[in-house]
Design a protein around this motif. Structure first.
Motif, PDB file in Angstrom:
ATOM      1  N   LEU A 157       0.837  -1.198   0.000  1.00 14.22           N
ATOM      2  CA  LEU A 157       0.000   0.000   0.000  1.00 14.22           C
ATOM      3  C   LEU A 157       0.872   1.248   0.000  1.00 14.22           C
ATOM      4  CD1 LEU A 157      -2.790   1.472   0.444  1.00 14.22           C
ATOM      5  CD2 LEU A 157      -2.306   1.281   2.898  1.00 14.22           C
ATOM      6  N   THR A 158       0.519   2.206  -0.845  1.00 20.47           N
ATOM      7  CA  THR A 158       1.156   3.522  -0.809  1.00 20.47           C
ATOM      8  C   THR A 158       0.077   4.581  -0.613  1.00 20.47           C
ATOM      9  OG1 THR A 158       0.945   4.020  -3.171  1.00 20.47           O
ATOM     10  CG2 THR A 158       2.872   2.731  -2.500  1.00 20.47           C
ATOM     11  N   SER A 159       0.499   5.774  -0.286  1.00 22.15           N
ATOM     12  CA  SER A 159      -0.449   6.887  -0.246  1.00 22.15           C
ATOM     13  C   SER A 159      -0.769   7.304  -1.682  1.00 22.15           C
ATOM     14  CB  SER A 159       0.152   8.064   0.519  1.00 22.15           C
ATOM     15  OG  SER A 159       1.271   8.592  -0.178  1.00 22.15           O
ATOM     16  N   GLU A 160      -1.814   8.084  -1.853  1.00 22.72           N
ATOM     17  CA  GLU A 160      -2.193   8.540  -3.197  1.00 22.72           C
ATOM     18  C   GLU A 160      -1.076   9.364  -3.826  1.00 22.72           C
ATOM     19  OE1 GLU A 160      -5.976  10.428  -3.529  1.00 22.72           O
ATOM     20  OE2 GLU A 160      -6.952   9.059  -2.119  1.00 22.72           O
ATOM     21  N   ALA A 161      -0.442  10.209  -3.022  1.00 18.05           N
ATOM     22  CA  ALA A 161       0.610  11.080  -3.555  1.00 18.05           C
ATOM     23  C   ALA A 161       1.814  10.271  -4.023  1.00 18.05           C
ATOM     24  CB  ALA A 161       1.028  12.095  -2.492  1.00 18.05           C
ATOM     25  N   VAL A 162       2.203   9.256  -3.243  1.00 22.34           N
ATOM     26  CA  VAL A 162       3.348   8.422  -3.629  1.00 22.34           C
ATOM     27  C   VAL A 162       3.008   7.605  -4.870  1.00 22.34           C
ATOM     28  CG1 VAL A 162       4.793   6.477  -2.926  1.00 22.34           C
ATOM     29  CG2 VAL A 162       4.340   8.333  -1.318  1.00 22.34           C
ATOM     30  N   ARG A 163       1.782   7.087  -4.939  1.00 21.65           N
ATOM     31  CA  ARG A 163       1.368   6.342  -6.133  1.00 21.65           C
ATOM     32  C   ARG A 163       1.503   7.214  -7.375  1.00 21.65           C
ATOM     33  NH1 ARG A 163      -2.490   6.078  -9.825  1.00 21.65           N
ATOM     34  NH2 ARG A 163      -3.119   4.033 -10.638  1.00 21.65           N
ATOM     35  N   ASP A 164       1.038   8.442  -7.276  1.00 20.89           N
ATOM     36  CA  ASP A 164       1.102   9.348  -8.423  1.00 20.89           C
ATOM     37  C   ASP A 164       2.550   9.601  -8.838  1.00 20.89           C
ATOM     38  OD1 ASP A 164      -0.015  11.353 -10.310  1.00 20.89           O
ATOM     39  OD2 ASP A 164       1.052  12.758  -9.004  1.00 20.89           O
ATOM     40  N   LEU A 165       3.442   9.757  -7.858  1.00 20.63           N
ATOM     41  CA  LEU A 165       4.856   9.988  -8.167  1.00 20.63           C
ATOM     42  C   LEU A 165       5.461   8.795  -8.898  1.00 20.63           C
ATOM     43  CD1 LEU A 165       6.345  11.678  -4.968  1.00 20.63           C
ATOM     44  CD2 LEU A 165       6.009  12.710  -7.202  1.00 20.63           C
ATOM     45  N   VAL A 166       5.169   7.594  -8.422  1.00 19.93           N
ATOM     46  CA  VAL A 166       5.743   6.394  -9.031  1.00 19.93           C
ATOM     47  C   VAL A 166       5.220   6.213 -10.451  1.00 19.93           C
ATOM     48  CG1 VAL A 166       5.938   3.886  -8.874  1.00 19.93           C
ATOM     49  CG2 VAL A 166       6.067   5.269  -6.796  1.00 19.93           C
ATOM     50  N   VAL A 167       3.918   6.340 -10.621  1.00 20.53           N
ATOM     51  CA  VAL A 167       3.313   6.146 -11.944  1.00 20.53           C
ATOM     52  C   VAL A 167       3.801   7.202 -12.930  1.00 20.53           C
ATOM     53  CG1 VAL A 167       1.132   6.192 -13.216  1.00 20.53           C
ATOM     54  CG2 VAL A 167       1.270   4.992 -11.032  1.00 20.53           C
ATOM     55  N   THR A 168       3.910   8.436 -12.476  1.00 15.00           N
ATOM     56  CA  THR A 168       4.271   9.541 -13.360  1.00 15.00           C
ATOM     57  C   THR A 168       5.746   9.539 -13.730  1.00 15.00           C
ATOM     58  OG1 THR A 168       2.536  10.883 -12.328  1.00 15.00           O
ATOM     59  CG2 THR A 168       4.175  12.053 -13.633  1.00 15.00           C
ATOM     60  N   ASN A 169       6.608   9.038 -12.831  1.00 14.55           N
ATOM     61  CA  ASN A 169       8.054   9.203 -13.025  1.00 14.55           C
ATOM     62  C   ASN A 169       8.820   7.911 -13.259  1.00 14.55           C
ATOM     63  OD1 ASN A 169       8.523  12.255 -12.221  1.00 14.55           O
ATOM     64  ND2 ASN A 169       7.106  11.424 -10.708  1.00 14.55           N
ATOM     65  N   GLN A 170       8.135   6.796 -13.494  1.00 16.66           N
ATOM     66  CA  GLN A 170       8.856   5.531 -13.641  1.00 16.66           C
ATOM     67  C   GLN A 170       9.819   5.536 -14.822  1.00 16.66           C
ATOM     68  OE1 GLN A 170       7.540   1.511 -12.458  1.00 16.66           O
ATOM     69  NE2 GLN A 170       5.468   2.343 -12.529  1.00 16.66           N
ATOM     70  N   GLY A 171       9.584   6.383 -15.805  1.00 12.18           N
ATOM     71  CA  GLY A 171      10.472   6.418 -16.958  1.00 12.18           C
ATOM     72  C   GLY A 171      11.786   7.122 -16.704  1.00 12.18           C
ATOM     73  N   THR A 172      11.817   8.042 -15.742  1.00  9.39           N
ATOM     74  CA  THR A 172      13.028   8.850 -15.530  1.00  9.39           C
ATOM     75  C   THR A 172      13.649   8.672 -14.152  1.00  9.39           C
ATOM     76  OG1 THR A 172      11.622  10.699 -14.838  1.00  9.39           O
ATOM     77  CG2 THR A 172      12.320  10.648 -17.147  1.00  9.39           C
ATOM     78  N   ILE A 173      12.890   8.166 -13.208  1.00 12.17           N
ATOM     79  CA  ILE A 173      13.389   8.006 -11.841  1.00 12.17           C
ATOM     80  C   ILE A 173      13.575   6.522 -11.544  1.00 12.17           C
ATOM     81  CG2 ILE A 173      12.891   8.370  -9.398  1.00 12.17           C
ATOM     82  CD1 ILE A 173      13.508  10.941 -10.857  1.00 12.17           C
ATOM     83  N   LYS A 174      14.713   6.176 -10.965  1.00 14.51           N
ATOM     84  CA  LYS A 174      14.956   4.790 -10.588  1.00 14.51           C
ATOM     85  C   LYS A 174      14.436   4.571  -9.168  1.00 14.51           C
ATOM     86  CE  LYS A 174      18.336   1.130 -10.059  1.00 14.51           C
ATOM     87  NZ  LYS A 174      19.748   0.721 -10.040  1.00 14.51           N
ATOM     88  N   PHE A 175      13.241   4.011  -9.075  1.00 14.02           N
ATOM     89  CA  PHE A 175      12.651   3.696  -7.779  1.00 14.02           C
ATOM     90  C   PHE A 175      13.190   2.355  -7.293  1.00 14.02           C
ATOM     91  CE2 PHE A 175       9.585   6.728  -9.446  1.00 14.02           C
ATOM     92  CZ  PHE A 175       9.276   7.487  -8.325  1.00 14.02           C
ATOM     93  N   ILE A 176      13.653   2.332  -6.061  1.00 14.44           N
ATOM     94  CA  ILE A 176      14.168   1.107  -5.457  1.00 14.44           C
ATOM     95  C   ILE A 176      13.081   0.396  -4.665  1.00 14.44           C
ATOM     96  CG2 ILE A 176      15.844   0.149  -3.813  1.00 14.44           C
ATOM     97  CD1 ILE A 176      17.117   1.131  -6.363  1.00 14.44           C
ATOM     98  N   ASN A 177      12.313   1.167  -3.905  1.00 10.78           N
ATOM     99  CA  ASN A 177      11.300   0.545  -3.055  1.00 10.78           C
ATOM    100  C   ASN A 177      10.247   1.569  -2.656  1.00 10.78           C
ATOM    101  OD1 ASN A 177      10.286  -0.323  -0.105  1.00 10.78           O
ATOM    102  ND2 ASN A 177      10.930  -2.149  -1.217  1.00 10.78           N
ATOM    103  N   THR A 178       9.030   1.105  -2.529  1.00 14.17           N
ATOM    104  CA  THR A 178       7.961   1.923  -1.966  1.00 14.17           C
ATOM    105  C   THR A 178       6.833   1.009  -1.522  1.00 14.17           C
ATOM    106  OG1 THR A 178       6.572   3.885  -2.306  1.00 14.17           O
ATOM    107  CG2 THR A 178       6.652   2.294  -4.102  1.00 14.17           C
TER     108      THR A 178
END
Length: 691
Positions: A509-530
């Motif tokens: 589970l993530t918050s709405e704001a974190v979900r939006d960040l991950v979905v919007t930035n997956q192409g340019t940001i290397k997410f390790i964990n959330t």
């Protein structure tokens, strides 16, 4: 430098000749254990004495304190009810246990709350970590620190390291960035402040970044202890950190401007000499000069990502003004009034510190000191730069460098530290445009060219498993929602898994704001964990739903779970369940109180929530993931969490509170008995050599 790891042997396989079972000649190990390091460095003493980092009459005390070991400290975390209860335990039983067992030949315990930390939630011991491990009198203290740290109720953190998050003034709605976050103690503290109002899912979030891929996983471990759905770990060079974008209410994309930024930059670390004595041998005046540039670039990038009106904290564990005030002076002069230093001298009453330096000399590697850049010898002109020098006397009032905070080790028995709080009052004098590094572009191209979803090693780390968020009509979610009667306000689109195909094992589970960040930035940001683990697959023939509730995310989803799956449980029954460590023989329902029996009478088998609440001024509220079997009831808890809850409830933890000293003596007695009987003894210190 330092000690070898436990279990290391010089005859290990990488020191043997291939195909030869005979022990080879011992390889000379040039490393020294910390106890053998000579804590002297004439250039270090000369450098800081010339710079006048403290009053002349205090200098000997300053140097002497740097040669002593650092005392152990910890913070109490958790919700207000749990924190209040833990404070009672620390002030009461914990101290009593230690004092009662202290013998004459052992170091007396002195433990006290840090006077400047709010609500007495941070404590310092006049003991080192080595003392706690060495003396039998403190085995209960040692066990307490280990179990509560693993559970996440306390954080073992150096005293001065606690200061930057406090002066950052984080609120639950803030967007927070930790630019150089690993290993994560400050990130954990930022998360605690974000959840300070006991809101399980605040509107703000913490983005924790680190350039080192491996250290990012240390960061993940720290963040997971806090069980927050409002944190994401990313892996980038903070000096060229790409912009993040979020979705505005009208559907357009806008650049994220952070409300609070922590900029705890890489530094020479000479303020950590008390815990890293090998720095005595490595220190040179060139260390600070070499780091000044990257420190400035990181701070400048942080200033670009900061919202107008927001605050950024710049901190180092260095004593050197080249890494501290010189960086602040440079960024203030280059941003043309867009940033200003904030006076936080009254923010933490009781904290002893010195004001920032407004004048200093710059030294070459050979300790040739210069007052201005015009005086610098030509051979040093490429390493010593004009920006490293202090402001002119007539300009000092413009920069207010005395608003910086310098903490020296002799002032309150800590490490040395530097903190500066900057506020952004207007846009920078340069155009703040999206910045994407070549490294990020390269990674994006490589990622798009690969069809594999499996995690594979790469030069810059691992390609992470995908973050797959639930869609509107997710078949798995329908079963979960029906079984647990999840309330409609819960947004299932904030749930995610880490795979596209196959059975979903864990749901996060993530918050709405974190979900939006991950979905919007997956192409340019290397997410390790959330995300925090909310549901775990549990295929059980007696259960109508294939997923049970995970303790990790229980606090976040608890308000949405239907009352039908909630069981209020008395203290005695809860202690009974916690003391049972055999899942094959869970306590029968008929052995519990009538109150519990009535509640579970019509409860179908499967996962449920066990609730305990004290009727006090600061009520202790406990929520646990439980399991209603056909005829039994139990709770899902790991060992450390079990000990934590038993401690809160006043239960018996004696079977978990193992005295390692007694255990060692018992083992030695058994070995001696075997030896007397002519039996062979095998242990780590005996190496079998081939004939």
């Amino acid at each position: 430098m330092g000690r070898r790891k436990a279990g290391f042997r010089k005859d290990h396989h990488f020191n043997r000749k291939k195909g030869n079972s005979q022990r080879t000649e011992e390889v000379q190990d040039s490393r020294k254990p910390y106890s053998d390091i000579i804590k002297e460095n004439e250039k270090f003493v000369q450098y800081y004495k010339t710079l006048g980092v403290c009053k002349e009459e205090e200098f000997d005390e300053f140097i002497t304190s740097l040669k002593t070991d650092l005392p152990a400290t910890f913070r109490i975390t958790g919700s207000k009810g749990v924190a209040h209860k833990m404070l009672e335990i620390v002030q009461g039983q914990l101290i009593k246990d230690c004092v009662d067992q202290t013998e004459e030949n052992e170091k007396a315990l002195k433990i006290f709350p840090l006077p400047w930390y709010p609500n007495k939630l941070a404590w310092q011991m006049e003991l080192t970590r080595k003392d706690i491990r060495r003396y039998e009198a403190y085995y209960k203290l040692h066990n307490f620190l280990i179990s509560e740290t693993e559970h996440g109720t306390i954080s073992r953190q150096e005293t001065v390291s606690m200061i930057p998050p406090l002066v950052l003034d984080v609120e639950p709605h803030h967007k927070v960035l930790d630019m150089c976050a690993a290993p994560g103690s400050k990130t954990a503290q930022l998360l605690e402040l974000l959840h300070n109002k006991d809101d399980p899912i605040p509107s703000g979030y913490v983005i924790a970044n680190d350039v080192d891929n491996k250290r990012c996983y240390m960061l993940v471990h720290q963040a997971k202890r806090l069980n927050s759905p409002c944190v994401a770990v990313i892996n980038h060079d903070s000096a060229v950190l790409p912009n993040l974008f979020s979705t505005s209410p009208d559907g357009s994309k806008q650049q994220v401007q952070f409300d609070r930024i922590l900029c705890d930059v890489p530094c020479s670390g000479d303020g950590t000499l008390r815990k890293n004595p090998d720095i005595w041998m490595k220190w040179t005046a060139a260390n600070g000069i070499n780091l000044h540039g990257i420190q400035t670039r990181i701070l400048r990038r942080g200033a670009e990502l900061l919202a107008v009106g927001g605050k950024i904290v710049y901190s180092t564990c260095s004593i050197n003004p080249i890494e501290n005030e010189a960086v602040i002076h440079r960024i203030l002069s280059e941003t043309d009034g867009a940033l200003e230093l904030v006076d936080v001298s009254g923010h933490l009453p009781g904290l002893k510190f010195s004001p920032g330096m407004e004048d200093w000399l710059v030294a070459s590697r050979n300790l040739e000191f210069y007052k201005t850049f015009d005086d610098v010898d030509e051979k040093w002109s490429t390493t010593i730069r004009p920006q490293m020098f202090p402001p002119k006397p007539e300009d000092r009032g413009k920069y207010n460098l005395n608003r910086c905070i310098r903490i020296l080790p002799h002032q309150q028995n800590t490490g040395a530290f530097f903190v500066a709080v900057l506020k952004k009052v207007k846009l920078l004098n340069c155009k703040e445009t999206p910045l994407i590094s070549d490294e990020t572009k390269k990674r994006e191209i490589e990622s798009n060219s690969s069809n594999s979803q499996r995690k594979k090693p790469r030069k810059d780390g691992y390609r992470e498993d995908p973050f797959v968020f639930f869609k509107e009509e997710e078949p798995v979610w329908t079963d979960i929602k029906t079984f647990y009667k999840v309330a409609d306000p819960f947004d299932s689109k904030c749930l995610l898994t880490r795979c596209h195909v196959g059975k979903k094992k864990n749901i996060y589970l993530t918050s709405e704001a974190v979900r939006d960040l991950v979905v919007t930035n997956q192409g340019t940001i290397k997410f390790i964990n959330t995300g925090v683990k909310a549901f775990v697959r549990c295929d059980n023939k007696n259960m109508k739903c294939a997923f049970r509730i995970a303790n990790d995310g229980l606090e976040s989803i608890y308000p949405f779970i239907g009352d039908d799956r909630k069981v209020t449980i008395p203290k005695e029954d809860l202690i009974t369940l916690l003391l049972n460590d055999d899942p094959q023989h869970s306590p029968p329902i008929v052995s519990l109180s009538e109150t519990v029996q009535k509640q579970v009478e019509d409860l179908s088998p499967g996962s449920c929530v066990l609730i305990y609440k004290e009727d006090t001024v600061n009520p202790l509220m406990i929520h646990i993931s439980g399991w209603r079997g056909t005829t039994s009831l139990r709770c899902y808890m790991d060992r450390h969490s079990t000990v934590h809850l038993l401690r809160l409830l006043g239960g018996d933890i004696s079977k978990y509170d193992v005295n390692k000293f007694k255990k060692t003596m018992d083992n030695e007695f058994v070995d001696e008995k075997k030896e007397d009987n002519g039996e062979s003894i095998t242990n780590e210190s005996v190496v079998q050599v081939g004939k």
